[in-house]
Design a protein around this motif. Sequence first.
Motif, PDB file in Angstrom:
ATOM      1  N   ASP B  26       0.416  -1.219   0.404  1.00 60.00           N
ATOM      2  CA  ASP B  26      -0.028  -0.033  -0.306  1.00 60.00           C
ATOM      3  C   ASP B  26       0.982   1.728   0.171  1.00 60.00           C
ATOM      4  N   VAL B  27       1.579   1.158   0.379  1.00 60.35           N
ATOM      5  CA  VAL B  27       2.765   2.316   0.029  1.00 60.35           C
ATOM      6  C   VAL B  27       3.433   3.055  -0.965  1.00 60.35           C
ATOM      7  N   ALA B  71      -2.367  12.819  12.503  1.00 59.09           N
ATOM      8  CA  ALA B  71      -2.995  13.749  12.125  1.00 59.09           C
ATOM      9  C   ALA B  71      -3.313  14.715  10.932  1.00 59.09           C
ATOM     10  N   ARG B  72      -2.753  15.107  10.699  1.00 59.55           N
ATOM     11  CA  ARG B  72      -2.876  16.115   9.704  1.00 59.55           C
ATOM     12  C   ARG B  72      -2.422  15.796   8.322  1.00 59.55           C
ATOM     13  N   TRP B  73      -1.689  14.558   7.800  1.00 60.75           N
ATOM     14  CA  TRP B  73      -1.846  14.107   6.747  1.00 60.75           C
ATOM     15  C   TRP B  73      -2.141  12.485   6.488  1.00 60.75           C
ATOM     16  N   ARG B  74      -2.417  11.893   5.088  1.00 63.18           N
ATOM     17  CA  ARG B  74      -3.080  10.590   5.341  1.00 63.18           C
ATOM     18  C   ARG B  74      -1.317   9.699   5.557  1.00 63.18           C
ATOM     19  N   LEU B  75      -0.822   9.310   5.907  1.00 63.17           N
ATOM     20  CA  LEU B  75       0.368   8.286   5.934  1.00 63.17           C
ATOM     21  C   LEU B  75      -0.308   7.032   6.530  1.00 63.17           C
ATOM     22  N   ALA B 101       0.599   6.741   0.374  1.00 66.57           N
ATOM     23  CA  ALA B 101       0.108   6.391  -0.492  1.00 66.57           C
ATOM     24  C   ALA B 101       0.922   7.162  -1.745  1.00 66.57           C
ATOM     25  N   HIS B 102       0.212   8.506  -1.505  1.00 69.94           N
ATOM     26  CA  HIS B 102       1.107   9.309  -2.934  1.00 69.94           C
ATOM     27  C   HIS B 102       2.789  10.563  -2.138  1.00 69.94           C
ATOM     28  N   ARG B 103       3.446  11.170  -2.959  1.00 70.66           N
ATOM     29  CA  ARG B 103       4.519  11.720  -2.769  1.00 70.66           C
ATOM     30  C   ARG B 103       4.231  12.849  -1.456  1.00 70.66           C
TER      31      ARG B 103
END
Lengths: 84, 151
Positions: B26-27, B71-75, B101-103
């Motif tokens: 998923d990375v 909490a701030r980004w989708r990590l 998932a995305h850069r």
Amino acid sequence: MVTLLYFAGLRESLGVSREQLALPSGNATVSALVDQLRARDDRWTEAFAPGRQWRVAVNQQMASLATPVRPGDEIAFFPPVTGG
Amino acid sequence: MPRVRVQEADFDTGRELDALTEGRTDVGALASFVGLVRGENDGSAVSGMSLEHYPGMTEKALEDICTQAMARWRLIDTLVIHRVGALRPGDRIVLVGVTSAHRGDAFEACEFIMDYLKTRAPFWKREETPHGARWVEARDSDDAAAGRWSR
């Protein structure tokens, strides 16, 4: 009693890294505690003089002059951080 | 759960970053930052450095910074390794790794973690120079960099 910790340049200029201290009477805050420390001697007055850069943490969380302190707390004083 | 380590030993950058993606599909992005000791600072040669920290609070502060980033980004995951003790010019000091998932999320979160680490994690550098040892002064530019993220 509270535990006081000093780090880096502040530890060096005060010549102490850790001590136990009785809290000032009444509703103690970091501010009251710092007043008590400043009254010790010139070295302490100078280290905590207005305009001098220092930070405080109470129980390992960054705190401010208004933060309350209670018996058993761990209060740390240190210069602005320079990691990374 | 953020992965945070404070240690005297050096780290293997490749192995640490590989561990963030091992066995996962998923990375899509892994952003990283490595900080190194420079042999010059504020106009003086630096022959070595010692890094002091506040055991207990340091780990909590780093975990808190990573938790804020998550909490701030989708990590997917975050890693911070910070060295303490005696270091020489050219040595690695810090590694930050962020997977997502995305850069976009990974790049921004990596920079955020470093900016917050610089101003909130209790580490202090003492440099050895030809004029003697000195504590490194905090920089206003680091406060400004961290301030960019408040809104």
